[in-house]
Motif scaffolding. Structure first.
Motif, PDB file in Angstrom:
ATOM      1  N   LYS A 239       0.833  -1.202   0.000  1.00  0.00           N
ATOM      2  CA  LYS A 239       0.000   0.000   0.000  1.00  0.00           C
ATOM      3  C   LYS A 239       0.866   1.250   0.000  1.00  0.00           C
ATOM      4  O   LYS A 239       0.634   2.194  -0.776  1.00  0.00           O
ATOM      5  N   HIS A 240       1.875   1.279   0.852  1.00  0.00           N
ATOM      6  CA  HIS A 240       2.747   2.452   0.934  1.00  0.00           C
ATOM      7  C   HIS A 240       3.469   2.690  -0.390  1.00  0.00           C
ATOM      8  O   HIS A 240       3.609   3.828  -0.847  1.00  0.00           O
ATOM      9  N   GLU A 243       1.069   4.051  -3.088  1.00  0.00           N
ATOM     10  CA  GLU A 243       0.705   5.445  -2.830  1.00  0.00           C
ATOM     11  C   GLU A 243       1.851   6.401  -3.121  1.00  0.00           C
ATOM     12  O   GLU A 243       1.627   7.543  -3.542  1.00  0.00           O
TER      13      GLU A 243
END
Length: 455
Positions: A239-240, A243
């Motif tokens: 996810k990081h 993003e």
């Protein structure tokens, strides 16, 4: 002792076996050749040995075992691990908490640099650092000499047998042996990676975040065992990474723990589409790799557990997964690996999967070995075409683009290096070409030295 003599053009060195390239394969080849009774010279272009393990911070070594945990690589490679453990410079083989393989082998590269020099001196190997092979003279189908440039001038190096452990098949290429590069069609190779270390990482926080957010990490991570296992590697933070949208063509973060207690080795940069055997491309890769290091290190300071982390070291050069490889008497095939096909001329085994970092895309393609989890590497893959007194070991043995993605790993390179050095010593002692070496005798010598071959 090997003494240099002067000619009108260059100084001269003589040996029974000359090994070009002081990485994992070259170290093991030189040790095996010298222990086999050959007067051995090891040539390395950097000011220290270790190859990708030290120059490019390739860490940890993976893997000596199958996915089920059976050890299939031993011999000199295991001896090195044992001696590192005796110096408190490695915990030995530990569980891989990424889950990609069963075990990985962390080590302290600074201790390793010294240890391997000690081992080579004990064996009687002469080592020349700061020495670059730039010319090969052939006589028919044999190498007559290699010429090297050093800090103290040029040398002509003569031997009866030569071993190419340069990683880029430089010696084979310069001698006129046929070589291949990259995948079929576009000839692109697996991407290069500039590795780096960070200190000040809160590993307890990293592990807790993994346990609390398992969906953000690699599906094979052993989460059920993770509370009790020392953290050794991490693949994820999906996810990081998504993003952040960094201009790096991959889809996750990968790092390994150590050697310090608050330290990680980050394997996340990706330089694609450049040829590591072309000086202009390699120059560009070095610059791009270091720019990516700064981007990734800044990004990682925003990850749970990395709030107080800082960049502590970067590789001396960019890491190279794939460049040239020889066209040998046989090229290891995908089905040979996946099916674990028995080879009568097996000189090494490996349990590492096919692990292709996409030359142009984001992903990694992996395929694991069936059967007992290990495959055989045949002696024929170490024998180039056209050049009779040359053996090849390490990353540039005869494979396909796909199977190079398993044989390139450090323990496998160590094992093929030991085999090449042992064969070179046998050929030198008998006055024959490596292709004429009795494979049964070679296998016997390897087993006597601790190699783990198929029974």
């Amino acid at each position: 002792m090997m003494n240099a003599t002067h000619t009108s053009e260059h100084k001269k060195l003589e040996a029974d076996v000359v090994v070009c390239g002081g990485g994992p394969a070259g170290i093991n080849a030189a040790l095996a050749a010298a222990r086999g009774g050959a007067k051995t010279l090891l040539i390395e272009r950097y000011g220290f040995l270790g190859g990708m393990s030290t120059i490019a911070l390739v860490y940890p070594w993976m893997t000596f075992h199958t996915m089920e945990g059976k050890q299939v690589i031993g011999g000199i490679a295991q001896e090195i691990v044992d001696r590192l453990m005796a110096e408190d410079a490695s915990p030995g083989h530990v569980r891989d908490t990424v889950g990609f393989v069963n075990t990985i082998t962390p080590y302290d590269p600074e201790v390793y640099k010294i240890l391997i020099h000690d081992m080579l001196r004990e064996a009687g190997v002469k080592v020349l650092l700061h020495s670059f092979v730039d010319r090969v003279k052939t006589d028919g189908d044999r190498i007559a000499r290699v010429e090297i440039t050093t800090k103290s001038g040029r040398y002509a190096v003569h031997a009866s047998q030569y071993v190419d452990t340069t990683g880029d098949a430089d010696l084979a290429y310069l001698s006129g042996a046929p070589c291949l590069q990259g995948r079929d069609g576009d000839k692109l190779t697996q991407p290069m990676t500039m590795k780096f270390r960070m200190r000040g990482v809160d590993l307890d926080r990293v592990k807790q975040y993994m346990l609390d957010h398992p969906d953000e990490f690699y599906k094979k991570t052993p989460f059920a065992e993770l509370p009790e296992l020392p953290l050794s590697g991490v693949l994820g933070y999906y996810k990081h990474w998504k993003e952040a949208a960094l201009p790096i063509n991959r889809d996750q973060v990968l790092f390994f723990i150590g050697p310090g207690p608050d330290e990680v080795l980050v394997n996340t940069t990706r330089v694609q589409g450049l040829d590591s055997t072309d000086v202009s491309d390699l120059t560009e890769a070095e610059v791009l790799g270091r720019k990516q290091v700064r981007m990734v290190a800044d990004f990682m300071k925003g990850l749970p557990g990395f709030e107080q982390a800082r960049l502590s070291s970067v590789g001396t050069q960019i890491g190279i997964r794939e460049s040239r490889r020889i066209e040998g008497q046989y090229a290891l095939q995908v089905e040979d690996v996946i099916e674990g096909k028995p080879m009568d001329d097996c000189i090494a085994r490996s349990g590492y999967p096919i692990d292709i970092h996409d030359p142009s895309g984001k992903g990694v393609t992996a395929a694991w070995v069936k059967g007992d989890g290990a495959y055989d590497i045949p002696y024929r893959c170490l024998l180039p075409q056209r050049i009779a007194n040359l053996l090849v070991a390490g990353r540039c043995i005869s494979t396909t683009h796909e199977t190079l993605a398993t044989t390139r790993l450090t323990p496998s390179c160590m094992a093929t290096g030991q085999a090449a050095g042992t064969a070179a010593a046998l050929a030198a002692a008998q006055g024959i070409a490596p292709a004429e070496v009795d494979v049964a005798l070679l296998q016997q010598r390897l087993r006597e030295a601790g190699a783990l071959l198929r029974q």
